[in-house]
Design an enzyme around this catalytic site. Structure first.
Site, PDB file in Angstrom:
ATOM      1  N   LYS A 167      -9.193  12.025   7.487  1.00 41.12           N
ATOM      2  CA  LYS A 167      -9.100  10.827   8.290  1.00 41.12           C
ATOM      3  C   LYS A 167      -9.894  10.516   9.534  1.00 41.12           C
ATOM      4  CE  LYS A 167      -5.851   8.519   5.796  1.00 41.12           C
ATOM      5  NZ  LYS A 167      -5.798   7.083   5.206  1.00 41.12           N
ATOM      6  N   HIS A 218       0.965  -1.246   0.054  1.00 40.38           N
ATOM      7  CA  HIS A 218      -0.033   0.096  -0.044  1.00 40.38           C
ATOM      8  C   HIS A 218       0.717   1.233  -0.079  1.00 40.38           C
ATOM      9  CE1 HIS A 218      -3.298   2.705   0.893  1.00 40.38           C
ATOM     10  NE2 HIS A 218      -2.592   3.232   2.027  1.00 40.38           N
ATOM     11  N   THR A 273      -3.178   0.414   5.938  1.00 40.25           N
ATOM     12  CA  THR A 273      -3.941  -0.411   4.849  1.00 40.25           C
ATOM     13  C   THR A 273      -3.017  -1.545   4.761  1.00 40.25           C
ATOM     14  OG1 THR A 273      -4.887   1.663   4.132  1.00 40.25           O
ATOM     15  CG2 THR A 273      -4.997  -0.025   2.491  1.00 40.25           C
ATOM     16  N   GLN A 277      -7.265  14.775   1.709  1.00 40.68           N
ATOM     17  CA  GLN A 277      -5.893  14.364   2.165  1.00 40.68           C
ATOM     18  C   GLN A 277      -4.698  14.822   1.283  1.00 40.68           C
ATOM     19  OE1 GLN A 277      -5.632   9.886   1.838  1.00 40.68           O
ATOM     20  NE2 GLN A 277      -3.439   9.975   2.544  1.00 40.68           N
TER      21      GLN A 277
HETATM   22 CA    CA Z   1      -4.897   4.280   7.468  1.00 40.54          CA
END
Ligand code: CA
Length: 433
Positions: A259, A140, A366, A246
């Site tokens: 977030k 990720h 993630t 973001q």
């Molecule tokens: Ca995260």
């Protein structure tokens, strides 16, 4: 006894007199996850999932079926005290619950303390004092890094430091609570200035949630050889993310409002004790990668610190639910795609003397596989919104739309043991105010 040692509670031959538990995909008698549940119209109390029922552990404590400090902890209004007990006490509780639910002699005193799970509401299981999100999914990190910094996807600190940031505990909710599409600042590439409006790039992040057990005092550290004592269990975590916010806000201090508007967790804590059979070696680092610094390196942690858990993400759109279509699987992959172990992130978090407390929650970050079939976010699957997914009914998605339900699932399995699940982590997105 080591933290990866199994006992009679993991015996695959063990059955429960709660018939629905035998063969249950998530909650056979070998699992016994801990949670906080409220039967219809009544106050929340501590319980354990068994098949399609929940056993009221507070009632078991009141009835004298549990003893000592474990019984006291089971009478508490949240799981913090129980999570913070020494491993021997928690293992003793597990053995006792397993006995109560598998030995038919106890049926007449225990059965009236069971509730049908469908009639109960599940709560966030502990008062989460602090929540920290890590970034240990290296694939990720590579995939996202490439989108933000094509020439320099993985920064040089990644292979030395378990990267993380302090998140927001107040906006963590259990499965089933709808997620309101957030509004915020986004700056489109063709505009000079940002605007304040609903996110157009709402995403999920597939993560494991790590529940902290025993804490450490401020100024003290957690040695990697002792990290397992501070690990209470796992849940699933969806770190909902607004990618447009973001991209605009993340420099120089990292994630903030992109977030913290809502995070969803599966409400059951699958305990460290339940996970003992599913401990596997941390995969060897690729040739050329540096070894972890000594304070993060322990033989037992390397040999047993990872989990044989398979993760899945499903999408169910409003239209799919109307027409009765089954949720569509967006991805599946193993939890061994973590560059750092749970023990390493616990140790690193406390390595400067930062105090962890029972019931703190750490997100792994993630977890993506190297290939598209196991990508853990839509940002990766849709290549930043450039490659829409076509669903079986013809609908297309680059990011999460209003009415969409995102469902995370996870199952632990190992040869010779009954597989266990983490339960569902699911929520529907509703329109912005
Ligand atoms: Ca995260």
């Amino acid at each position: 006894m080591n933290w990866w040692t199994t006992d009679e509670t993991h015996d695959p031959a063990r059955k429960s007199w709660v018939a629905s538990a035998n063969g249950h995909e998530a909650f056979p008698v070998q699992n016994l996850p801990l949670g906080l549940f409220a039967p219809a119209g009544r106050e929340a109390r501590i319980g354990t999932a068994i098949g399609d029922h929940i056993l009221d552990l507070r009632a078991c404590a009141h009835a004298g079926l549990l003893g000592g400090i474990v019984a006291d902890a089971c009478r508490e209004p949240a799981l913090n005290a129980l999570l913070g007990l020494p491993a021997a006490q928690k293992r003793g509780l597990r053995r006792r619950i397993s006995e109560l639910l598998s030995d038919a002699d106890f049926r007449n005193v225990v059965e009236n303390k069971l509730f049908a799970a469908r009639d109960c509401e599940l709560h966030v299981p502990a008062r989460i004092g602090d929540y920290t999100d890590f970034y240990v999914g290296i694939h990720h990190a590579n995939n996202v890094g490439r989108q933000f910094r094509p020439d320099n996807p993985l920064l040089p600190n990644y292979k030395y430091v378990p990267i993380g940031y302090h998140g927001r505990a107040s906006s963590i909710r259990a499965s089933g609570v709808a997620v309101r599409r957030p509004k915020g600042q986004r700056k489109l590439p063709d505009r000079e200035t940002p605007s304040y409006e609903p996110t157009a790039r709402l995403d999920y992040e597939l993560e494991l949630g790590v529940w902290v057990g025993a804490g450490n005092a401020l100024g003290e550290t957690v040695e990697i050889a002792n990290a397992a004592k501070h690990f209470a269990g796992l849940c699933l975590l969806n770190d909902w993310s607004a990618r447009d916010f973001q991209a605009w806000e993340y420099q120089p201090l990292g994630p903030f409002l992109a977030k913290n508007f809502h995070s969803t967790i599966s409400p059951w804590i699958v305990t460290a004790e339940a996970l003992a059979p599913f401990r596997v070696a941390q995969p060897a680092r690729p040739a050329g990668d540096p070894a972890p610094l000594p304070y993060l390196l322990d033989d037992a942690d390397q040999a047993h610190g990872a989990f044989a858990i398979t993760l899945e993400v499903y999408l169910s759109t409003a239209k799919m639910r109307e027409t009765g279509d089954a949720p569509f699987r967006l991805s599946t992959g193993p939890a061994t795609n973590m560059y750092w172990t749970v023990g390493q992130i616990l140790t690193h978090h406390a390595s400067n003397g930062c105090n962890l407390s029972p019931g703190d929650l750490l997100g792994t970050g993630t977890i993506s596989a190297p290939d598209r079939s196991g990508f853990g976010s839509l940002l990766e699957i849709s290549e930043g919104g450039k490659a829409p997914i076509v669903l079986p009914n013809g609908e297309e998605r680059c990011f999460v739309e209003d009415g969409d339900e995102i469902i995370l699932k996870a199952a632990a399995s190992a040869p010779g043991f009954v597989p266990i699940g983490l339960g569902l982590c699911n929520a529907v997105v509703v329109p912005a105010v």
